[in-house]
Design an enzyme around this catalytic site. Sequence first.
Site, PDB file in Angstrom:
ATOM      1  N   ASP A  96       0.856  -1.126  -0.037  1.00  0.00           N
ATOM      2  CA  ASP A  96      -0.068   0.115  -0.082  1.00  0.00           C
ATOM      3  C   ASP A  96       0.894   1.209   0.049  1.00  0.00           C
ATOM      4  O   ASP A  96       1.815   1.364   0.836  1.00  0.00           O
ATOM      5  CB  ASP A  96      -0.857  -0.183   1.266  1.00  0.00           C
ATOM      6  N   ASP A 191      -2.957   4.564  -2.601  1.00  0.00           N
ATOM      7  CA  ASP A 191      -3.864   5.504  -1.573  1.00  0.00           C
ATOM      8  C   ASP A 191      -4.426   6.647  -2.236  1.00  0.00           C
ATOM      9  O   ASP A 191      -3.442   7.457  -2.655  1.00  0.00           O
ATOM     10  CB  ASP A 191      -3.448   5.583  -0.178  1.00  0.00           C
ATOM     11  N   GLU A 232      -6.638   4.045  -5.647  1.00  0.00           N
ATOM     12  CA  GLU A 232      -8.094   4.182  -5.082  1.00  0.00           C
ATOM     13  C   GLU A 232      -8.451   5.638  -5.367  1.00  0.00           C
ATOM     14  O   GLU A 232      -7.929   6.541  -5.252  1.00  0.00           O
ATOM     15  CB  GLU A 232      -7.928   4.408  -3.301  1.00  0.00           C
ATOM     16  N   ASP A 302     -12.269   0.232   4.832  1.00  0.00           N
ATOM     17  CA  ASP A 302     -12.913   1.803   5.050  1.00  0.00           C
ATOM     18  C   ASP A 302     -14.185   1.567   4.942  1.00  0.00           C
ATOM     19  O   ASP A 302     -15.204   2.573   4.951  1.00  0.00           O
ATOM     20  CB  ASP A 302     -12.289   2.558   3.923  1.00  0.00           C
TER      21      ASP A 302
HETATM   22  C1  GLC Z   1      -7.500   5.860   2.255  1.00  0.00           C
HETATM   23  C2  GLC Z   1      -7.461   4.767   3.011  1.00  0.00           C
HETATM   24  C3  GLC Z   1      -8.090   5.124   4.292  1.00  0.00           C
HETATM   25  C4  GLC Z   1      -7.147   6.184   4.828  1.00  0.00           C
HETATM   26  C5  GLC Z   1      -7.152   7.518   3.988  1.00  0.00           C
HETATM   27  C6  GLC Z   1      -6.165   8.443   4.427  1.00  0.00           C
HETATM   28  O1  GLC Z   1      -8.940   6.279   1.821  1.00  0.00           O
HETATM   29  O2  GLC Z   1      -7.905   3.708   2.661  1.00  0.00           O
HETATM   30  O3  GLC Z   1      -7.967   4.326   5.292  1.00  0.00           O
HETATM   31  O4  GLC Z   1      -7.654   6.778   6.117  1.00  0.00           O
HETATM   32  O5  GLC Z   1      -6.849   7.211   2.684  1.00  0.00           O
HETATM   33  O6  GLC Z   1      -4.687   8.096   3.952  1.00  0.00           O
END
Ligand code: GLC
Length: 512
Positions: A96, A191, A232, A302
């Site tokens: 990640d 991320d 993401e 999440d």
């Molecule tokens: C993404 C992650 C989440 C985190 C956010 C900030 O959405 O999946 O868990 O809080 O990024 O890094």
Amino acid sequence: MRDLENKVIYQIYPKSFKDTTGSGYGDINGIIEKLDYLKELGVDYIWLSPCCKSPQHDNGYDISDYRQIDERFGTNEDYERLIQEAKKRGMKIMMDLVLNHTSNEHIWFQKALKKDEKYYDYYIWRDEPNELTSMFGGSAWTYSEEVGKYYLRLFDETQPDLNWSNEEVRNDLYDMVNYWIEKGVEGFRLDVIDLIGKEPDKLIVGKGPKFYEYLKELNHKTFSDKLLTVGECWCSSIEESYKMCNPDGLTQAFHFHYQCLAHINGDKWNRAPINLEALCQCFDQWENGYTGIEAIVMNNHDLPRMISVWLNDKEYRKESAKLLITLFGLLKGNLYIYQGEEIGMTNAYFNTIDKYKDVETFNKYKELVEKGLPEEEIMEIIQKVSRDNARIPMQWDDSDNAGFSTGKPWIDVNENYREINVKKDRNSSDGIFDYYKSIIAYRKKHYDTIETTATFRTDGTMITMEKEHFIVYANFSDKVAEIPSKEKVLFHNYKEIRENTLRPYEVIVFEK
Ligand code: GLC
């Protein structure tokens, strides 16, 4: 890129997977212990949520040293051993990457606070805040006494955003990515990657003008199109997916349109009941309308558990878990499985705020208290939506703490662990794990039947998905429905089949 298709990726939330030291935190050795379990399921890639050094204000998504494994999880040597042990079993490690922000404890930010000539410009500073808001609620700007200015942080105040327009920042990040590639990492989950091209002064946050350019540079200087990469990118459209998912960008992106169907007006704290019409439309759009490699995902760290959001996680829990994996598991693309999904783990259902650990949940709680909502109503919302629903420990067996840890877990285990655990599921004749295994095995063997175009229909309680070689009937309700039957059954989730009948939460797949 097509050689990166038809893969199964299993997401591990390291903090909650398996603790071998009694610290209450899962660790890398715990993951190594369970590699054979993952291999048996049919996993190709193991995506680990961040394990790098972090003060854990956002559970590791606040990294203070990108090249150092956090000692809670083990050592760099443990991580490298994990890569090797996975490789021995034919599996790859997906890391990640948190490239949008660091922790405020990162040395770069510490130097920036001292107005270091180089590192000050690694972050985004303004004399005055503007209206930008944080994803976790409130303003996106935090005042630093030391600097006398505001820094941007789109998440928690301990997560300052990096300044991607600074070439040195970008190059430092690329070096770090290459460091892990050299160690043997073979995939990356990026991320909130669509935020890197932000233009705060214009209030542009997601997919800013420079996003695609930066993505291309990152690709060319690091993973190229050889490694499996997934970004993401909440709510990205098909057009945007083509723009970011190609040999110069990523393999694929999480768009989460399925999950967003449960949000009213884009607000995840405001939940809508399931709308099968909209779900079918969404399936149709992506399955037939997108020619890239889709990232099929039901759950992650999440999201509340899909089985608890959409189906029946009590009386028909096993049927519901199998229904979902039948429908989603027969879609084309890469299949992502989140830890515990394969045994039908449910939401946490904690009913007091002190049980929760997530910073986002606390912010929401505070906001709702300030609004004057009654405690009971607030807890109802949090029970449904909190990210902690998916973050509680993996339920391995019915011993203390669900076999996750011999110490006190960092967050409570679900009270239902004596009923729902790996050991029990694997010892039963109708286990969910075995069902997942058979869907995965089918995908691998018969991907050609999965790749064909599909039609989706619904009558409001049942979904039909028809492909060239098979037809799926899935009952999302507790009502009995009538269906045409065919001779050859590929999958079904009840012990025995009843002709022309679809019982509550029943799913059946006929070969055509
Ligand atoms: C993404 C992650 C989440 C985190 C956010 C900030 O959405 O999946 O868990 O809080 O990024 O890094």
